[in-house]
Enzyme design. Structure first.
Site: not given
Ligand code: NDP
Ligand code: OXD
Length: 321
Positions: A236, A284
């Protein structure tokens, strides 16, 4: 008896993850149950027993008084854990082979890209320069994986079979064949000192926020065969201190970085990462999982739960993952 409805709340995600695509998949696998794609004005919130969600807005889930289970449509639950009004019902995360294998593809691709000096070779090609550099064997390089859960353990196993020396770091002790395992804060330095390529597959929690910082990078193996240690983060964005990454790339503490996740997503147009020569950037999508697989996984769990069986991959709210 009417079965409780399943509500879908999907914000963001890729084209592959459009809310309509999710609705189509869930309609197929939950044929005897009402599937509601929100926002939808024509339903009673009390009908909803299950919610399948990706980045719902804080407070959205609190509007279902009879909610029994929340299914997060991805592996990381940090966005949900930040919702102070999240109903106190089981929260299930995704752990399916499709996601795990896609993440391992990303990790192997990027480890090999740095190990085989792809950034240098592409520059050489552009400049028509025939200047091969010495190529180390995989077994001269140590890949250290932060996070030895569903994703980290699978990546570790495949990298080991390719021939890399693999180490890992987790919260609790682990035993994984051929992988030197470290755990807890007390063993972090020993893990870092051996590491040439640092792969981060940690969840974002209060404990792990900004763990990828200058102090950690400075402890990586300073005599790495790659010249300088490399960072690969697909966990993350909140795990990384982005100013520290840039500083360490510029002063040589890090040789290169592959980043799939960022503090702010989508990555702002003025981020220095876009054009940094030592950064390999992806949006991502390290593990852009197939809604077909996840909808079947959720439907199976609902059936089992309604029949009195146990849910799988329930998040520990205290740990935050
Ligand atoms: P798991 O929960 O299976 O594994 C998490 C691992 O991190 C565990 O080994 C855990 O240790 C370790 N860990 C957690 N906190 C700490 C800590 N404070 N110190 C040391 N180790 C810690 O998660 P997954 O492997 O399924 O996924 C990991 C993360 O990957 C997700 O949370 C998500 O953020 C990210 N992700 C990113 C994707 C992308 O496309 N970029 C796609 C999917 C996931 P222990 O085993 O001892 O509990
Ligand atoms: C995630 C996922 O958690 O895509 O990022 O599963």
């Amino acid at each position: 008896m009417t079965k409780g409805a399943l509500a879908i709340l999907v914000h963001g995600g890729t084209e592959n993850w459009s809310p309509q695509r999710w609705k189509g998949r869930f309609d197929d696998v939950c044929r005897d149950r009402r599937v509601i794609l929100l926002p939808d004005a024509s339903f009673d919130p009390a009908e909803v027993h299950f919610a399948a969600v990706w980045k719902p807005k804080p407070g959205e889930l609190a509007s279902f008084p009879n909610l029994r289970v929340i299914f997060n449509l991805g592996a990381g639950v940090d966005a949900l854990m930040a919702d102070k009004s999240l109903p106190d019902v089981p929260l299930v995360r995704v752990a399916v082979a499709d996601l795990t294998e896609r993440m391992t593809e990303y990790v192997v691709l990027h480890v090999l890209m740095h190990h085989r000096q792809e950034l240098y070779l592409r520059d050489s090609q552009r400049e028509k320069r025939w200047q091969p550099k010495f190529q180390w064997a995989a077994n001269a390089v140590t890949v250290g994986i932060m996070g030895l859960g569903t994703l980290g353990a699978h990546s570790a196993d495949v990298l080991r079979r390719i021939g890399f020396r693999v180490t890992g770091w987790s919260s609790s002790p682990k035993q994984i064949e051929g992988v030197e395992c470290f755990h807890g804060a007390a063993q972090l330095d020993a893990f870092l000192q051996r590491t040439d390529i640092l792969v981060c597959l940690l969840p974002l929690t209060a404990e792990t926020r900004h763990i990828l910082n200058h102090d950690v990078f400075a402890k990586l193996n300073r005599t790495s065969p790659l010249g300088a240690p490399v960072l690969i983060n697909a966990g993350r964005g909140g795990l990384q201190n982005e100013a520290d990454i840039l500083r360490c790339l510029d002063d040589g503490t890090l040789g290169a970085a592959s980043l799939d996740v960022y503090e702010t997503e989508p990555l702002p147009a003025d981020s220095p990462f876009w054009s940094h020569p030592k950064v390999v950037l992806t949006p991502h999508n390290a593990a852009d999982t197939d809604p077909d697989e996840i909808s079947k996984y959720v439907a199976r769990q609902i059936e089992r739960f309604e029949a009195g069986g146990a849910l799988e991959n329930v998040v520990d709210r205290k740990r935050g993952y």
